[in-house]
Design an enzyme around this catalytic site. Sequence first.
Site, PDB file in Angstrom:
ATOM      1  N   PHE A 186       4.704   4.708  -3.001  1.00  0.00           N
ATOM      2  CA  PHE A 186       4.538   6.160  -2.930  1.00  0.00           C
ATOM      3  C   PHE A 186       5.832   6.884  -3.292  1.00  0.00           C
ATOM      4  O   PHE A 186       5.837   7.849  -4.049  1.00  0.00           O
ATOM      5  CB  PHE A 186       4.084   6.538  -1.516  1.00  0.00           C
ATOM      6  CG  PHE A 186       3.913   8.008  -1.280  1.00  0.00           C
ATOM      7  CD1 PHE A 186       2.718   8.639  -1.607  1.00  0.00           C
ATOM      8  CD2 PHE A 186       4.925   8.765  -0.713  1.00  0.00           C
ATOM      9  CE1 PHE A 186       2.542   9.998  -1.385  1.00  0.00           C
ATOM     10  CE2 PHE A 186       4.764  10.115  -0.491  1.00  0.00           C
ATOM     11  CZ  PHE A 186       3.572  10.732  -0.821  1.00  0.00           C
ATOM     12  N   GLY A 188       0.794  -1.228   0.000  1.00  0.00           N
ATOM     13  CA  GLY A 188       0.000   0.000   0.000  1.00  0.00           C
ATOM     14  C   GLY A 188       0.824   1.275   0.000  1.00  0.00           C
ATOM     15  O   GLY A 188       0.578   2.176  -0.784  1.00  0.00           O
ATOM     16  N   GLU A 189       1.826   1.383   0.845  1.00  0.00           N
ATOM     17  CA  GLU A 189       2.598   2.614   0.993  1.00  0.00           C
ATOM     18  C   GLU A 189       3.942   2.641   0.261  1.00  0.00           C
ATOM     19  O   GLU A 189       4.333   3.684  -0.235  1.00  0.00           O
ATOM     20  CB  GLU A 189       2.829   2.911   2.480  1.00  0.00           C
ATOM     21  CG  GLU A 189       1.562   3.183   3.260  1.00  0.00           C
ATOM     22  CD  GLU A 189       0.815   4.421   2.800  1.00  0.00           C
ATOM     23  OE1 GLU A 189       1.460   5.384   2.361  1.00  0.00           O
ATOM     24  OE2 GLU A 189      -0.422   4.421   2.880  1.00  0.00           O
ATOM     25  N   PRO A 190       4.707   1.546   0.205  1.00  0.00           N
ATOM     26  CA  PRO A 190       6.048   1.644  -0.385  1.00  0.00           C
ATOM     27  C   PRO A 190       6.129   2.263  -1.783  1.00  0.00           C
ATOM     28  O   PRO A 190       7.063   3.025  -2.043  1.00  0.00           O
ATOM     29  CB  PRO A 190       6.544   0.188  -0.372  1.00  0.00           C
ATOM     30  CG  PRO A 190       5.833  -0.423   0.787  1.00  0.00           C
ATOM     31  CD  PRO A 190       4.474   0.219   0.779  1.00  0.00           C
TER      32      PRO A 190
END
Length: 187
Positions: A126, A122-124
């Site tokens: 970004f 989900g975040e990496p």
Amino acid sequence: YDRSQARGRPFYYFAFGAACVEVVVDTLTGEYKMLRADILHDVGDSLNPAIDIGQVEGGFIQGMGWLTTEELVWNAKGKLMTNGPASYKIPAVADMPLDLRVKLVENRKNPEDTVFHSKAVGEPPFMLGIAAWCAIKDAVASMADYKVQPDIDAPATPERVLWGCEQMRQAAAQQQSAEQELETVTH
């Protein structure tokens, strides 16, 4: 992990990714278009590749927006003026790369004992958005034959890109003048 000693293992595992972005910059207006983005991301042993690819795309576009369009503006009293959709520009369909290619690293399961050896995605991705900002700076640097780098702060709004283009015009003119002067001296 012992925070006071800065020792131990602060992260359970790492997720890796790489992105390459191709842009075209209008040097007269500072406007740009993302032509293509190629992304390779490590998600361990994917539970659902279609979902993971969508997560990588979403994270990348969010990061790209953070570094290109999402400008925060405060007034003299410290009030945030860009606080809604009328004043805060998140990336839209027209900001997307025309050709967006995402691949997941294959045959690389997470060595840690996670759910089916997968990794969070989900975040990496970004942070892969920095490739868009770097591509814009590199395109502008081409105006001075890559001999100097433009000062383009994030977010790389068209105004900031135009200022970078002006810097490169001045740098190229100074470089040409210095080369002519050197040529005159050697003759």
